[in-house]
Design a protein around this motif. Structure first.
Motif, PDB file in Angstrom:
ATOM      1  N   MET A  27      33.029  34.792  50.792  1.00  0.00           N
ATOM      2  CA  MET A  27      34.113  35.499  51.885  1.00  0.00           C
ATOM      3  C   MET A  27      35.249  35.987  51.007  1.00  0.00           C
ATOM      4  O   MET A  27      35.592  37.361  51.409  1.00  0.00           O
ATOM      5  CB  MET A  27      34.582  34.584  52.759  1.00  0.00           C
ATOM      6  N   MET A  28      35.763  35.599  49.995  1.00  0.00           N
ATOM      7  CA  MET A  28      36.818  36.186  49.276  1.00  0.00           C
ATOM      8  C   MET A  28      36.329  37.311  48.504  1.00  0.00           C
ATOM      9  O   MET A  28      37.006  38.329  48.377  1.00  0.00           O
ATOM     10  CB  MET A  28      37.405  35.203  48.315  1.00  0.00           C
ATOM     11  N   PHE A  29      35.187  37.228  48.189  1.00  0.00           N
ATOM     12  CA  PHE A  29      34.498  38.441  47.313  1.00  0.00           C
ATOM     13  C   PHE A  29      34.372  39.634  48.077  1.00  0.00           C
ATOM     14  O   PHE A  29      34.265  40.911  47.683  1.00  0.00           O
ATOM     15  CB  PHE A  29      33.211  37.896  46.307  1.00  0.00           C
ATOM     16  N   PHE A  30      33.802  39.225  49.395  1.00  0.00           N
ATOM     17  CA  PHE A  30      33.919  40.434  50.252  1.00  0.00           C
ATOM     18  C   PHE A  30      35.170  41.146  50.704  1.00  0.00           C
ATOM     19  O   PHE A  30      35.243  42.255  50.628  1.00  0.00           O
ATOM     20  CB  PHE A  30      33.532  39.886  51.879  1.00  0.00           C
ATOM     21  N   ILE A  31      36.153  40.474  50.604  1.00  0.00           N
ATOM     22  CA  ILE A  31      37.502  41.132  50.968  1.00  0.00           C
ATOM     23  C   ILE A  31      37.980  41.825  49.387  1.00  0.00           C
ATOM     24  O   ILE A  31      38.390  42.635  49.676  1.00  0.00           O
ATOM     25  CB  ILE A  31      38.581  39.957  51.214  1.00  0.00           C
ATOM     26  N   PHE A  32      37.820  41.115  48.311  1.00  0.00           N
ATOM     27  CA  PHE A  32      37.891  41.832  47.033  1.00  0.00           C
ATOM     28  C   PHE A  32      37.242  43.243  47.075  1.00  0.00           C
ATOM     29  O   PHE A  32      37.715  44.221  46.866  1.00  0.00           O
ATOM     30  CB  PHE A  32      37.496  41.020  46.005  1.00  0.00           C
ATOM     31  N   GLY A  33      36.002  43.053  47.596  1.00  0.00           N
ATOM     32  CA  GLY A  33      35.192  44.516  47.435  1.00  0.00           C
ATOM     33  C   GLY A  33      35.844  45.461  48.516  1.00  0.00           C
ATOM     34  O   GLY A  33      35.787  46.599  48.203  1.00  0.00           O
ATOM     35  N   PHE A  34      36.052  44.974  49.751  1.00  0.00           N
ATOM     36  CA  PHE A  34      36.804  45.797  50.668  1.00  0.00           C
ATOM     37  C   PHE A  34      38.059  46.581  50.140  1.00  0.00           C
ATOM     38  O   PHE A  34      38.108  47.658  50.383  1.00  0.00           O
ATOM     39  CB  PHE A  34      36.774  45.386  52.196  1.00  0.00           C
ATOM     40  N   VAL A  35      39.062  45.762  49.759  1.00  0.00           N
ATOM     41  CA  VAL A  35      40.182  46.401  49.447  1.00  0.00           C
ATOM     42  C   VAL A  35      40.029  47.261  47.925  1.00  0.00           C
ATOM     43  O   VAL A  35      40.639  48.228  47.926  1.00  0.00           O
ATOM     44  CB  VAL A  35      41.099  45.218  48.954  1.00  0.00           C
ATOM     45  N   SER A  36      39.169  46.702  47.131  1.00  0.00           N
ATOM     46  CA  SER A  36      38.974  47.807  45.769  1.00  0.00           C
ATOM     47  C   SER A  36      38.285  48.720  46.123  1.00  0.00           C
ATOM     48  O   SER A  36      38.749  49.954  45.575  1.00  0.00           O
ATOM     49  CB  SER A  36      38.278  46.443  44.887  1.00  0.00           C
ATOM     50  N   TRP A  37      36.977  48.763  46.796  1.00  0.00           N
ATOM     51  CA  TRP A  37      36.277  50.002  46.662  1.00  0.00           C
ATOM     52  C   TRP A  37      36.756  51.113  47.502  1.00  0.00           C
ATOM     53  O   TRP A  37      36.100  52.242  47.728  1.00  0.00           O
ATOM     54  CB  TRP A  37      34.649  49.681  46.852  1.00  0.00           C
ATOM     55  N   VAL A  38      37.658  50.688  48.669  1.00  0.00           N
ATOM     56  CA  VAL A  38      38.297  51.675  49.444  1.00  0.00           C
ATOM     57  C   VAL A  38      38.960  52.850  48.469  1.00  0.00           C
ATOM     58  O   VAL A  38      39.193  53.859  48.875  1.00  0.00           O
ATOM     59  CB  VAL A  38      39.342  51.066  50.388  1.00  0.00           C
TER      60      VAL A  38
END
Length: 451
Positions: A27-38
């Motif tokens: 779940m944390m890696f999902f958040i990392f991805g959402f914030v980073s790849w935007v």
């Protein structure tokens, strides 16, 4: 409260604890991805909204990722002092503060405040990455580390597919293509009003993100995620590291940090520059916005391959070697392959699809480097993770180099920056990870190649 502070050895964790921990970290890696790849959509958005050059627009990635360089050592210290869970909570709260900075930045259309918000978001992520990557690496058998990291990668890149599309849906309108064409021809007052309205659209999305990040920090702090003990070593590892007093005495770690620096730079270039490259072929932002999702989809295919193939059919080291060579090949095809294509309803040059293809090998390069670089660190694991996270500043510097080259030459020739990066990664995958002393290595210095 005791269960939230008790430390566990990895070997003592039950199957239920391990699976639950993988789910929470996922779940944390999902958040990392959402914030980073935007950032892939923020770059062209700010280039229009704040009237920037290519180089200036890539300060988005610079401000976001340079925080990893600044905060990697402090992150390791924070985690050593607070433990994994409290450190993760702090990381999420710092990210929330960064999201809230977008509100005054948008109100005044001030690019410098946006950059400060991105730096703050990156600071929080630096702490979280310093915790999450070693956590998932040591959470199970070493030979399956790349497999677990691949699962995390799916969470990360799955969010990355959604992030540009969700953000674009939140801030872009069907009529924006006409607006973007009209802005250069407006008078000063009308252009300023139009750009103010455009940039103000980010206020609500980032206010919501800030609240969510704050609440997730609380959830992590009081979640059943076990606090893993990395300070105590086995007798064998303690003896091997007896003469070590610094993480810089582990050459395979230092060389791995450089590999991370170059790898993440190639990864973010493949994703964050592809909209600009598509635009150079005549596509507008509304159409070009889907291309980062294609690259991230290729990454997910790579992660799925890693989960299925490693270690049953191929060793994680061999997969790393294959992927570094594949990245080199795709880079050469970006530079030299040419010809019109019509695929997925896009009329573009074939070379852009090789940028998309980079997503596949890039997925498993990250997954391959971490277990090799952290191998044998013992009580130095958190500091070693901090050094590897410092390598993430490659995300800040290499896109800037790409942007500068694109301004001097063009969007395609700027991809030459990828070639030396992949050549070094080929070296690390074949030779660099074996080096265990800064002097001439002997056979006894080499690690077991059964990894």
């Amino acid at each position: 409260m005791k269960k939230n502070t008790e430390k566990y050895n990895v070997e003592s964790l039950t199957s239920r604890q391990t699976i639950l921990s993988i789910g929470i970290i996922g779940m944390m890696f999902f958040i990392f991805g959402f914030v980073s790849w935007v950032n892939a959509i923020l770059i062209p958005f700010f280039r229009i909204g704040c009237e920037l050059s290519n180089f200036q627009s890539y300060l988005v990635t610079f401000s976001f990722y340079i925080s990893y360089f600044v905060m990697s050592v402090p992150s390791a210290w924070i985690l050593k002092t607070t433990g994994f869970k409290k450190g993760m909570m702090i990381g999420f709260w710092i990210m929330a503060a960064g999201a809230f900075l977008f509100i005054p930045a948008a109100m005044f259309r001030t690019y410098e405040i946006f950059l400060a918000g991105l730096f703050t978001l990156g600071t929080g992520l630096a702490i979280l990455q310093t915790a999450a990557n070693p956590y998932i690496t040591i959470l199970g058998p070493r030979e399956r580390a790349a497999q677990r990291i691949s699962i995390m990668g799916i969470c990360n890149k799955g969010a990355g597919i959604l992030a540009p599309l969700a953000f674009a849906a939140a801030i872009l309108r069907p009529t924006d293509s006409a607006l973007f064409e009209a802005i250069p021809h407006m008078d000063t007052v009308s252009r300023s009003e139009a750009l103010d309205e455009l940039v103000a659209r980010v206020i609500l999305p980032y206010a919501v993100v800030g609240v969510i990040l704050f609440l997730i920090g609380l959830f992590i702090r009081y979640s059943p995620l076990p606090e893993i003990d990395t300070e105590h070593e086995s007798d064998e590892l303690s003896k091997a590291n007896a003469g070590k007093h610094s993480i810089f005495q582990f050459p395979h770690l230092v060389l791995g940090a450089l590999a991370i620096f170059l790898h993440v730079g190639t990864q973010v270039i493949a994703i964050d520059t592809i909209i600009g490259y598509a635009s150079s072929m005549g596509l507008n932002l509304i159409e070009a916005k889907t291309f980062p999702s294609y690259t991230l989809t290729a990454s997910i295919v790579g992660y799925l391959a890693g989960i299925f193939l490693i270690p049953k059919f191929i060793k994680q080291t061999r997969m790393l070697q294959f992927c570094t060579l594949a990245g080199t090949l795709f880079t050469l095809l970006i530079l030299f392959a040419s010809g019109p294509t019509f695929l997925l309803n896009h009329h573009v040059d074939i070379s852009i699809w090789f940028v998309v293809c980079l997503g596949f090998p890039n997925a498993l390069i990250w997954a391959g480097i971490w277990p090799l670089a952290l191998d044998g660190l013992g009580r130095y694991t958190k500091q070693g993770a901090g050094l590897l996270i410092m390598g993430l500043c490659g995300n800040a510097l290499l896109p800037l180099l790409y942007g500068a080259m694109a301004d001097i030459t063009d969007a395609r020739q700027a991809y030459w920056v990828l070639l030396p990066c992949y050549l070094y990664l080929v070296f690390y995958a074949h030779k660099g990870y074996k080096i265990r002393t800064w002097t001439l290595a002997t056979k006894t210095d080499q690690i077991n190649e059964s990894v």
